[in-house]
Design an enzyme around this catalytic site. Structure first.
Site, mmCIF file in Angstrom:
data_model
loop_
_atom_site.group_PDB
_atom_site.id
_atom_site.type_symbol
_atom_site.label_atom_id
_atom_site.label_comp_id
_atom_site.label_asym_id
_atom_site.label_seq_id
_atom_site.Cartn_x
_atom_site.Cartn_y
_atom_site.Cartn_z
ATOM 1 C CB THR A 34 -3.944 11.221 -11.940
ATOM 2 O OG1 THR A 34 -3.499 11.480 -10.067
ATOM 3 C CG2 THR A 34 -4.731 12.639 -11.257
ATOM 4 C CG ASP A 35 -3.367 5.716 -9.948
ATOM 5 O OD1 ASP A 35 -4.895 5.548 -9.921
ATOM 6 O OD2 ASP A 35 -2.952 4.637 -8.788
ATOM 7 C CB SER A 66 6.804 -9.911 13.157
ATOM 8 O OG SER A 66 5.647 -8.823 13.247
ATOM 9 C CB ALA A 120 -3.875 4.369 8.472
ATOM 10 C CD GLU A 157 1.169 -4.288 -1.888
ATOM 11 O OE1 GLU A 157 0.189 -5.030 -2.034
ATOM 12 O OE2 GLU A 157 1.460 -4.090 -0.769
ATOM 13 C CG ASP A 169 1.424 2.960 -2.611
ATOM 14 O OD1 ASP A 169 0.705 4.047 -2.562
ATOM 15 O OD2 ASP A 169 0.214 2.463 -2.132
ATOM 16 C CE1 TYR A 219 -8.905 2.234 -8.468
ATOM 17 C CE2 TYR A 219 -8.696 0.343 -9.236
ATOM 18 C CZ TYR A 219 -8.196 1.327 -9.520
ATOM 19 O OH TYR A 219 -6.983 1.351 -9.637
HETATM 20 P P1 ADP Z 1 -1.633 -0.533 4.237
HETATM 21 O O1 ADP Z 1 -2.591 0.561 3.811
HETATM 22 O O2 ADP Z 1 -1.180 -0.107 5.352
HETATM 23 O O3 ADP Z 1 -0.249 -0.470 3.230
HETATM 24 P P2 ADP Z 1 -2.496 -3.422 4.001
HETATM 25 O O4 ADP Z 1 -3.046 -3.091 4.693
HETATM 26 O O5 ADP Z 1 -1.663 -2.447 2.424
HETATM 27 O O6 ADP Z 1 -2.168 -1.590 4.337
HETATM 28 O O7 ADP Z 1 -0.419 -3.613 4.233
HETATM 29 C C1 ADP Z 1 -0.936 -4.243 5.972
HETATM 30 C C2 ADP Z 1 -0.161 -5.825 6.147
HETATM 31 O O8 ADP Z 1 1.527 -5.315 6.030
HETATM 32 C C3 ADP Z 1 -0.372 -5.895 7.067
HETATM 33 O O9 ADP Z 1 -1.583 -6.472 7.568
HETATM 34 C C4 ADP Z 1 0.941 -7.188 7.580
HETATM 35 O O10 ADP Z 1 0.741 -7.689 7.059
HETATM 36 C C5 ADP Z 1 2.092 -5.519 6.991
HETATM 37 N N1 ADP Z 1 2.767 -5.201 7.671
HETATM 38 C C6 ADP Z 1 2.932 -3.744 7.671
HETATM 39 N N2 ADP Z 1 3.305 -3.361 8.976
HETATM 40 C C7 ADP Z 1 4.229 -4.374 9.517
HETATM 41 C C8 ADP Z 1 4.761 -4.343 10.772
HETATM 42 N N3 ADP Z 1 5.373 -3.195 11.203
HETATM 43 N N4 ADP Z 1 4.864 -5.407 11.189
HETATM 44 C C9 ADP Z 1 4.609 -6.505 10.089
HETATM 45 N N5 ADP Z 1 4.029 -6.544 9.145
HETATM 46 C C10 ADP Z 1 3.705 -5.185 8.850
HETATM 47 MG MG MG Z 2 -0.825 -1.913 1.420
#
Ligand code: ADP
Ligand code: MG
Length: 382
Positions: A34-35, A66, A120, A157, A169, A219
């Site tokens: 819908t966005d 990290s 996920a 992003e 998000d 999409y």
């Molecule tokens: P999502 O659907 O979870 O947003 P994305 O691919 O957009 O998936 O984002 C995931 C990315 O965000 C990871 O590959 C990493 O680079 C970063 N990221 C997310 N959580 C962590 C974390 N706990 N530690 C380090 N990086 C993270």
């Molecule tokens: Mg993401």
């Protein structure tokens, strides 16, 4: 989230004196595709989050560790200092986008970790961006409003991670509030909180752990269908800019002018915009049975009209229906990822073990299960 471990590591690397911040991943209860049609989405922040401890270091560099990747980076804050590690680009992007908006950022040290599952569909990346956007704004007293903090995440992003996402998000992650979902109008950006406290039910995500290749081309094709349908309706109703502006009967008027495929796509979108409103009404009456029924209707629409489901997701949805789950639908763009399920507490254990076994038998791998509770978004922890 184990903040102790973060603090221990922080102290061992940088000493005492850090401040701790957090932001959350998100779900979207209803309002899918819908966005970009100017309609509503209905997300909420969840009890899976990123936590970061931060302290100024008196230099012009950022040092970040990290905990989940057991890796560190150091980078400057000019455009050409972009780090090569993907995870660090989120942090770098947030800093750059803050500076672009006139914010002050000085060198700092940070250790962070999270428990939002990656990739996920729960938006771990937005959780990461929002944590740092909020923290930097607080530490440097930039006085940036919350909507702009969400935009800082979105622009991160777009400009530093190569993902052309919408605002939902980051919006949910920044604005999230315990026990509330947020209805966001994607055309006007007006938003409103609704109570979401499903006593006697659990929200359960079932992750199919599949992602079909089709997603990005499909999409674009869906977007084009929606634009064509809206343009056809606009000829009769000039006030229409998006499908979300359309009444269902206006779509019927152009049935012979658009392809049957475009018609079905538009039918889904117009129905979905209305379903978000119906769910909001139901929540104000505390009627979770209606909420669940709407989730099933959304799944039907996504599967049969919008055609963005897949065998695995349809299986999970049907399994939920046949096993007494109150509501279930695919969450996210489709072609894989999770279903979101509203499950009565007394059915929960049985549902989880049965769906695991049935899915594994049919598809040869286990789905993942995530329980979520609607929780606070970006905040300072201590
Ligand atoms: P999502 O659907 O979870 O947003 P994305 O691919 O957009 O998936 O984002 C995931 C990315 O965000 C990871 O590959 C990493 O680079 C970063 N990221 C997310 N959580 C962590 C974390 N706990 N530690 C380090 N990086 C993270
Ligand atoms: Mg993401």
């Amino acid at each position: 989230m184990n903040t102790e471990k973060i603090h221990e590591k922080f102290v061992s690397l940088y000493g005492e004196g850090g401040r701790t911040y957090s932001s959350a991943g998100r779900i979207n209860l209803i309002g899918e595709h819908t966005d970009y049609n100017g309609g509503y989405v209905f997300p909420g922040a969840i009890d899976k989050c990123i936590v970061a401890e931060i302290k100024l270091n008196g230099t012009d560099k950022v040092r970040a560790f990290s905990l989940d990747y057991d890796a560190s980076v150091e980078f400057g804050m000019a455009e050409e200092d972009k780090p090569s590690e993907q995870w660090a680009c989120y942090l770098f992007g947030v800093i750059r986008e803050t500076i672009k908006r006139g914010g002050v950022v000085k060198g700092f040290d940070t250790v962070f970790a999270g428990d939002v599952p990656l990739g996920a569909g729960l938006s771990s990346s937005a959780a990461l961006e929002s944590t740092f956007a909020f923290a930097i704004n607080d530490i440097f007293e930039n006085g940036i409003d919350k909507f702009t903090l969400a935009k800082i995440g979105q622009s991160t992003e777009h400009n530093y991670c190569g993902v052309k996402c919408g605002i939902m998000d980051q919006f949910a992650s920044v604005f999230g509030r315990k026990g509330s979902l947020i209805r966001l109008n994607c055309k006007t950006l007006e938003y409103k909180y609704f109570p979401f406290d499903p006593k006697g039910y659990k929200l359960v995500l079932v992750d199919s752990c599949v992602k079909h290749e089709l997603a990005s081309s499909a999409y674009n094709a869906r977007r084009e269908s929606c634009e064509r349908a809206a343009a056809a309706i606009k000829k009769n109703h000039p006030e229409v800019d998006f499908l979300s502006d359309c009444k269902r009967v206006w779509l019927d008027e152009v049935r012979d002018e658009i392809s049957s495929e475009d018609f079905l796509r538009a039918e889904y979108v117009i129905g979905e915009v209305q379903r978000v409103l119906d769910v909001c009404d139901a929540l104000e009456r505390n009627d979770y049975e209606i909420v669940g029924e709407m989730m099933y209707q959304t799944h039907f629409g996504l599967s049969k009209l919008y055609e963005v489901s897949c065998e695995e997701l349809d299986f999970l949805n049907k399994f939920a229906r046949l096993n007494g789950v109150t509501g279930s639908r695919v969450m996210g763009g489709g072609f894989g990822g999770c279903t979101i399920n509203l499950v009565k507490e007394e059915l929960y254990s049985r549902f989880v073990s049965d769906v695991r076994a049935a899915f594994a038998e049919k598809f040869g791998h286990q789905p993942k299960i995530y329980d979520v509770v609607i929780s606070d978004g970006a905040r300072k922890l201590d």
